[in-house]
Design a protein around this motif. Structure first.
Motif, mmCIF file in Angstrom:
data_model
loop_
_atom_site.group_PDB
_atom_site.id
_atom_site.type_symbol
_atom_site.label_atom_id
_atom_site.label_comp_id
_atom_site.label_asym_id
_atom_site.label_seq_id
_atom_site.Cartn_x
_atom_site.Cartn_y
_atom_site.Cartn_z
ATOM 1 N N GLN A 504 43.733 36.962 47.250
ATOM 2 C CA GLN A 504 42.538 37.065 47.521
ATOM 3 C C GLN A 504 42.407 36.473 49.065
ATOM 4 O OE1 GLN A 504 41.167 35.161 43.772
ATOM 5 N NE2 GLN A 504 43.085 35.777 42.249
ATOM 6 N N LEU A 505 40.761 37.129 49.128
ATOM 7 C CA LEU A 505 39.677 36.252 49.871
ATOM 8 C C LEU A 505 38.955 35.134 50.159
ATOM 9 C CD1 LEU A 505 38.409 39.483 51.951
ATOM 10 C CD2 LEU A 505 40.012 38.624 52.482
ATOM 11 N N ASP A 506 39.535 34.111 50.837
ATOM 12 C CA ASP A 506 39.043 32.791 50.962
ATOM 13 C C ASP A 506 37.704 32.836 51.257
ATOM 14 O OD1 ASP A 506 39.550 33.009 53.297
ATOM 15 O OD2 ASP A 506 41.008 31.704 53.071
ATOM 16 N N ASP A 507 37.005 31.719 51.230
ATOM 17 C CA ASP A 507 35.358 32.000 51.841
ATOM 18 C C ASP A 507 35.165 32.561 52.967
ATOM 19 O OD1 ASP A 507 34.601 30.894 49.968
ATOM 20 O OD2 ASP A 507 34.401 29.068 49.900
ATOM 21 N N PHE A 513 46.393 32.431 49.048
ATOM 22 C CA PHE A 513 48.072 33.019 48.066
ATOM 23 C C PHE A 513 47.147 32.064 46.540
ATOM 24 C CE2 PHE A 513 50.006 33.231 51.995
ATOM 25 C CZ PHE A 513 49.892 34.424 51.487
ATOM 26 N N VAL A 514 46.786 33.294 45.806
ATOM 27 C CA VAL A 514 46.320 31.751 44.723
ATOM 28 C C VAL A 514 47.202 31.837 43.182
ATOM 29 C CG1 VAL A 514 44.241 31.639 42.721
ATOM 30 C CG2 VAL A 514 43.842 32.617 45.098
ATOM 31 N N LYS A 515 47.618 31.021 42.456
ATOM 32 C CA LYS A 515 48.976 30.904 42.066
ATOM 33 C C LYS A 515 47.590 31.337 40.136
ATOM 34 C CE LYS A 515 51.814 27.700 39.387
ATOM 35 N NZ LYS A 515 52.175 26.973 39.266
ATOM 36 N N VAL A 516 48.341 32.137 39.618
ATOM 37 C CA VAL A 516 47.504 32.620 38.569
ATOM 38 C C VAL A 516 49.021 32.643 37.588
ATOM 39 C CG1 VAL A 516 46.528 34.098 39.746
ATOM 40 C CG2 VAL A 516 48.875 35.242 38.855
ATOM 41 N N GLY A 517 49.856 32.199 38.020
ATOM 42 C CA GLY A 517 51.038 32.597 36.581
ATOM 43 C C GLY A 517 52.675 31.678 37.321
ATOM 44 N N GLU A 518 53.201 31.414 36.045
ATOM 45 C CA GLU A 518 54.840 31.044 36.566
ATOM 46 C C GLU A 518 55.225 31.685 35.584
ATOM 47 O OE1 GLU A 518 55.246 27.324 35.577
ATOM 48 O OE2 GLU A 518 54.118 26.430 37.845
ATOM 49 N N TYR A 519 56.789 32.124 35.965
ATOM 50 C CA TYR A 519 57.912 33.068 34.919
ATOM 51 C C TYR A 519 58.981 32.016 35.431
ATOM 52 C CZ TYR A 519 61.323 36.064 33.565
ATOM 53 O OH TYR A 519 62.422 36.420 32.585
ATOM 54 N N THR A 531 48.181 32.326 33.647
ATOM 55 C CA THR A 531 47.469 31.201 33.324
ATOM 56 C C THR A 531 45.756 31.756 32.942
ATOM 57 O OG1 THR A 531 47.982 29.568 34.709
ATOM 58 C CG2 THR A 531 45.760 29.438 34.599
ATOM 59 N N LYS A 532 45.209 31.267 32.269
ATOM 60 C CA LYS A 532 43.688 32.126 31.547
ATOM 61 C C LYS A 532 43.079 31.770 31.803
ATOM 62 C CE LYS A 532 45.647 31.960 26.500
ATOM 63 N NZ LYS A 532 45.666 31.916 25.660
ATOM 64 N N ASN A 533 42.171 31.040 32.602
ATOM 65 C CA ASN A 533 41.277 30.326 32.998
ATOM 66 C C ASN A 533 41.302 30.926 35.187
ATOM 67 O OD1 ASN A 533 43.282 28.264 34.381
ATOM 68 N ND2 ASN A 533 42.316 26.301 34.010
ATOM 69 N N THR A 534 41.869 31.843 34.847
ATOM 70 C CA THR A 534 42.286 32.089 36.401
ATOM 71 C C THR A 534 41.584 33.447 36.528
ATOM 72 O OG1 THR A 534 44.039 30.303 37.248
ATOM 73 C CG2 THR A 534 43.960 31.951 39.023
ATOM 74 N N THR A 535 41.031 33.994 37.730
ATOM 75 C CA THR A 535 40.746 35.386 37.866
ATOM 76 C C THR A 535 41.534 36.188 38.620
ATOM 77 O OG1 THR A 535 38.184 34.793 36.974
ATOM 78 C CG2 THR A 535 38.775 36.353 38.323
ATOM 79 N N ILE A 536 42.181 37.177 38.239
ATOM 80 C CA ILE A 536 42.836 37.764 39.008
ATOM 81 C C ILE A 536 42.282 38.760 39.892
ATOM 82 C CG2 ILE A 536 44.819 39.303 38.861
ATOM 83 C CD1 ILE A 536 46.368 38.231 36.429
ATOM 84 N N PHE A 537 42.418 38.796 41.535
ATOM 85 C CA PHE A 537 42.094 39.784 42.225
ATOM 86 C C PHE A 537 42.596 41.331 41.933
ATOM 87 C CE2 PHE A 537 41.168 42.360 45.516
ATOM 88 C CZ PHE A 537 39.496 42.716 46.210
ATOM 89 N N TRP A 538 41.641 42.207 41.641
ATOM 90 C CA TRP A 538 42.482 43.763 41.597
ATOM 91 C C TRP A 538 41.517 44.762 42.155
ATOM 92 C CZ3 TRP A 538 46.566 43.667 38.686
ATOM 93 C CH2 TRP A 538 46.809 42.529 37.769
ATOM 94 N N ASN A 539 42.530 44.916 43.235
ATOM 95 C CA ASN A 539 41.887 46.435 44.300
ATOM 96 C C ASN A 539 41.811 47.725 43.621
ATOM 97 O OD1 ASN A 539 41.437 47.122 47.487
ATOM 98 N ND2 ASN A 539 43.551 46.983 47.694
ATOM 99 N N THR A 540 40.647 47.761 42.619
ATOM 100 C CA THR A 540 40.619 48.637 41.959
ATOM 101 C C THR A 540 39.242 49.141 42.866
ATOM 102 O OG1 THR A 540 40.707 47.674 40.007
ATOM 103 C CG2 THR A 540 42.569 49.347 40.776
ATOM 104 N N GLU A 541 38.561 50.631 42.023
ATOM 105 C CA GLU A 541 37.312 50.766 42.543
ATOM 106 C C GLU A 541 36.650 49.469 41.477
ATOM 107 O OE1 GLU A 541 36.976 54.865 42.077
ATOM 108 O OE2 GLU A 541 38.303 55.812 43.638
ATOM 109 N N SER A 542 37.092 49.680 39.796
ATOM 110 C CA SER A 542 36.446 48.899 38.096
ATOM 111 C C SER A 542 36.836 47.141 38.729
ATOM 112 C CB SER A 542 36.996 49.965 37.474
ATOM 113 O OG SER A 542 38.392 49.086 37.513
#
Length: 912
Positions: A504-507, A513-519, A531-542
């Motif tokens: 993701q892009l920071d300010d 590198f935003v941590k969104v989960g673990e394996y 992680t439920k409360n973390t927003t994942i950035f998707w590089n898609t049109e929508s």
């Protein structure tokens, strides 16, 4: 080019390590010398140390291609300074110094190091491995003692292919090798690599984690891009196997060439452009991936989601803001980050002035500050690779600006000084500690309690054998500085967990590198946690999760039809056939509904079929019930009239008891129609036809008794000889015999093959018609055949008796009633056979009611009319005299002429 370089490297190794032996005098000792030396750069600190630990790090990213005009093998030079590899190397030195300062590990032993630059190439890794074993400085090769100190083991190398190449040589001597970044699954094979261990998880774990991540987001159509080396090929191989086991599909699989090839690179680019897959797995190191990233920029390929392997997910070489439009939103697995105390300060403690012969530090300084160090011939920023146009660049950049030495490292923003993402760097630290802890366990062994047989002996520093140290490495367990537990299993692998990172892009416009989960992977558990409360950035049109499928999931009501010759994820959606449903999306087969069910319009559910039968609460059934009860009440009213006027001549005429029996039978037949209404059951099926047959049998046998009497009366009136009429007892015997025969047949019918409830589904597909299965047609025909036979006898006898010259016209009424009776049932047969469902039952009920009403009206209506409305005609003179015959036969007598009809009619009375 690549094949030729490999051949040259192998030939050079054979040539370089050939020994030239010269013989002198007999008394002189035979001596050997090396014909050449490898061009290797690195760091050595072996003086005054008991043991040396070797290190292999990719401080450069490539070698300069060999000059094709030179036929002899030459040790290649390196280019492309790698800040990341330089930091790893410095971390090893920092860790060894830290261990030497500790008193709880190897208290009386100090460790040195000998580190070589592998240049991220196999040839340099092999060169370094040979130098570790024999050295190249002395006239006599000294095994594991080329630096003057004993070599304990090797840390490295930086990539899977490099570790594989080095380990094939080092493994011959069982020399311990602990990897920090090589994840190739083949390194777990202890038959091929008996002395290799690592502090990083195998790609076997990572490939399984990738598939679970893909399943979590519902992707099924995935492309793969892999580096043309052991890391990429084995990684993708395992990934494909796991994808197949999960019933997921590979859209395409291409490679990134190690040496730039326009054709191979274009093939990979075209596959990405033309494929419908929007999710692509990238199994490559950051160095191999760099030319590919330029291709993505050049061709402006966006709207793709990249699943990154641990080798490049946190690499600053790829994670550049200018690459974000193409690689932004990448999601992948990374080694857990940590902080290493004191490392940052150690990394800053670097300067070319400390050692004028330290060419690597000089090149680092020149590359970092883009200047030239005075009095130095060390090149930097050179690039002899082939660019995207297919031409070779031969750049040898020397800046016009000289380095002053006053440049500040604090002003730099590069990978070397970035300690915010210490992941593989921490693996280097733990690899060194693994060697140190194993050496410490070996050094503290007590004689007689050692692990070696026979005699439970111990090994001693520094003259231990490599396999003796391997024993302690294979059973190693220790806790790191940040509390992690390191346990190396029998295959040389470790357990732990991956961080799942999202680009993701920071300010500030930099890639974060935003941590969104673990394996998490242990010996007993494999778990993917997002992680439920973390927003994942998707590089898609929508800006939503990508839709990566070959064909959309088939909706309920359809099934998947596989396309011939294509993967299972490519399919057509075929509607389910009639009687079949698919309740869940994406089903391969449609499920057949039960026989009591039909499909809805969408063919997504089995719906209970409408059960059809003639119910009491519907208009038709209610009407027939009213008619049935009304008929029974009418018969009851007639019976009441007969009982009240039982002593009148008209009631007594032609056997009063038979008249009462007829009335009872008509009530039975009328009420038997009630068994035909309502939901059929086994008992109602048995009761309906048997009750009807017995009722008609009683009725028709009683009528037969009457008609026989009338028939005999007619014969007497026509005969010139004296005839005797039938005695009343005989009439009842006729009734009794008929009813008994009918009862016997019915009993046999019910015992042997009784009627049962039958679900008729052939008549209408959408309905279940509940009806009665007659069981045996033969029995049914026999039951009603008796009634038909009785009806025929009644018709024959009454047709003759209707001509009886009497003012009492019962014979004509019975004749007319039987005629209507036959007409009703003759009309019933074709209508019944051509009717379906509940209307078929209604037709049968109508026939029963019609025939019952017919007999009621024809036999009893005229008499009730006379009894109630014309009582004057209910006299012996009109009806006929009652003649007592006693022991004589019944005689035929004539009476008076009826004044009402003004004609003469002979009246005949048959005595009871």
């Amino acid at each position: 080019m690549a094949s030729r370089n490999k051949c040259l490297a192998l030939g050079f190794l054979a040539f370089l390590w050939a020994e030239l032996c010269t013989e002198g005098k007999e008394e002189e000792e035979q001596t050997c010398r090396l014909l050449g030396k490898f061009d290797l750069n690195g760091y050595v600190d072996a003086k005054n140390h008991s043991l040396v630990i070797g290190g292999l790090f990719p401080i450069h990213s490539r070698t300069i291609p060999a000059n094709e005009s030179i036929l002899e093998p030459v040790s290649a030079k390196c280019e492309g300074f790698n800040f990341r590899g330089f930091r790893w190397m410095k971390t090893m030195i920092h860790t060894i110094k830290e261990i030497n300062e500790r008193k709880d590990i190897l208290p009386n032993i100090t460790l040195g190091y000998q580190i070589f630059d592998t240049c991220f190439t196999i040839s340099k890794s092999v060169e370094a491995a040979l130098v570790f074993l024999t050295g190249q400085e002395e006239n006599k090769p000294n095994f594991r003692n080329s630096t003057g100190a004993f070599l304990a083991g090797i840390i490295g190398a930086g990539g899977s292919s490099l570790s594989v190449a080095a380990s094939r040589i080092l493994g011959l001597y069982y020399l311990p090798q602990v990897g920090y970044a090589s994840t190739c699954s083949i390194l777990s094979d202890k038959y091929q690599f008996p002395s290799y261990l690592r502090t990083i998880a195998s790609d076997k774990i990572q490939s399984e984690a990738m598939v679970r991540l893909i399943q979590h987001f519902g992707w099924v159509w995935i492309g793969t891009i892999a580096a043309d080396d052991d890391y990429g090929k084995y990684g993708v191989k395992l990934f494909k196997e796991n994808m197949e086991n999960a019933n997921l599909c590979i859209a395409f699989s291409e490679i990134i060439p190690k040496v730039y090839s326009y054709e191979k690179m274009q093939r990979a680019v075209d596959a990405i452009k033309t494929s419908t897959a929007r999710v692509i797995v990238l199994y490559a190191s950051d160095i191999d991936l760099s030319p590919f990233a330029l291709e993505m920029v050049y061709h402006n390929i966006t709207d793709r989601t990249w699943i990154a392997s641990e080798a490049w997910i946190t690499s600053a070489l790829i994670a550049k803001p200018e690459y974000f439009p193409y690689f932004g939103g990448s999601i992948g697995f990374a080694i857990p980050r940590t902080d290493i105390p004191g490392l940052k300060e150690f990394l800053y403690d670097v300067h070319p002035s400390k050692d004028p012969n330290d060419v690597l530090t000089i090149e680092f300084w020149q590359t970092a500050f883009n200047c030239t160090w005075p009095n130095s011939n060390v090149p930097y920023n050179s690039d002899h690779r082939v660019n995207m146009t297919g031409k070779e660049d031969r750049l040898h950049a020397m800046s016009d600006t000289f380095c002053t030495g006053e440049e500040k490292l604090e002003d730099l923003k590069n990978t070397y000084l970035d300690v915010s993402q210490l992941r593989i760097t921490n693996n280097v630290k733990q690899a060194v500690y693994s060697m140190a802890y194993a050496l410490d366990s070996l050094s503290t062994c007590e004689e007689g309690r050692g692990p070696y047989v026979p005699g439970n002996t111990c090994a001693y520093i520094p003259d231990f054998e490599p396999w003796q140290l391997m024993y302690y490495l294979k059973t190693l367990k220790f806790t790191t500085h940040d509390g992690r537990r390191i346990e190396i299993d029998e295959n040389g692998d470790v357990t732990g967990y991956y961080d799942i990172l999202n680009w993701q892009l920071d300010d500030n416009g930099n890639i974060a590198f935003v941590k969104v989960g673990e394996y998490v992977f242990t010996n007993s558990m494999f778990e993917l946690v997002i992680t439920k409360n973390t927003t994942i950035f998707w590089n898609t049109e929508s800006s939503e999760s990508p839709h990566s499928v070959c064909a959309d999931v088939c909706p309920p009501g359809t099934r998947r039809g596989i396309r011939q010759g294509e993967p299972i994820c490519c399919f057509d959606c075929i509607p389910c056939a009639d009687g079949y449903v698919s309740q869940e999306p994406g089903q391969r087969k449609c499920k057949q509904c039960g026989e009591d069910y039909l499909t809805n319009a969408q063919k997504s559910e089995c719906v209970l079929k409408e059960v059809e039968f003639l119910a009491y609460d519907e208009p038709l059934g209610f009407t027939l019930v009213i008619l049935s009860i009304s008929g029974a009440l009418a018969v009851t009213a007639v019976t009441v009239v007969y009982v009240v006027y039982r002593h009148t001549p008209l009631v007594n005429a032609n056997d009063r008891e038979l008249s009462f029996l007829i009335q009872v039978s008509l009530i039975i037949t009328l009420l038997s129609s009630m068994f035909f209404i309502g939901k059929p059951s086994d008992w109602s099926c048995m009761a309906r036809h048997v009750t009807l047959a017995l009722g008609f049998s009683l009725c028709l046998s009683c009528i037969l008794g009457k008609t026989i009497s009338l028939f005999l009366a007619y014969r007497i009136s026509q005969s010139k000889t004296r005839l005797t009429s039938m005695h009343p007892v005989y009439r009842k015997i006729v009734v009794l015999i008929s009813v008994l025969v009918e009862t016997g047949v019915c009993a046999a019918y019910l015992v042997l093959e009784p009627p049962r409830v039958y679900k008729n589904m052939e008549a209408q597909n959408t309905k279940i018609i509940l009806e009665c299965n007659e069981g045996s047609i033969e029995f049914l025909c026999s039951v009603f055949g008796i009634n038909i036979f009785l009806a025929l006898l009644c018709s024959l006898t009454t047709s003759v008796a209707r001509q009886l010259p009497d003012n009492y016209y019962e014979g004509k009424c019975i004749t007319f009633g039987m005629l209507v009776f036959f007409m009703v049932w003759i009309c019933f047969v074709p209508v019944y056979l051509n009717t379906k469902g509940k209307f078929k039952v209604a037709v049968e009920i109508f026939a029963i009611l019609a025939s019952s009403y017919d007999l009621l009206g024809c036999i009893f209506a005229p008499k009730c009319f006379i009894i109630l409305l014309r009582p004057k005609r209910n006299t012996s003179e009109i009806v006929g005299e009652r003649i007592s015959t006693l022991d004589k036969g019944i005689q035929l007598t004539a009476s008076s002429v009826s004044s009402e009809i003004n004609n003469t009619v002979a009246s005949t009375v048959l005595d009871e």
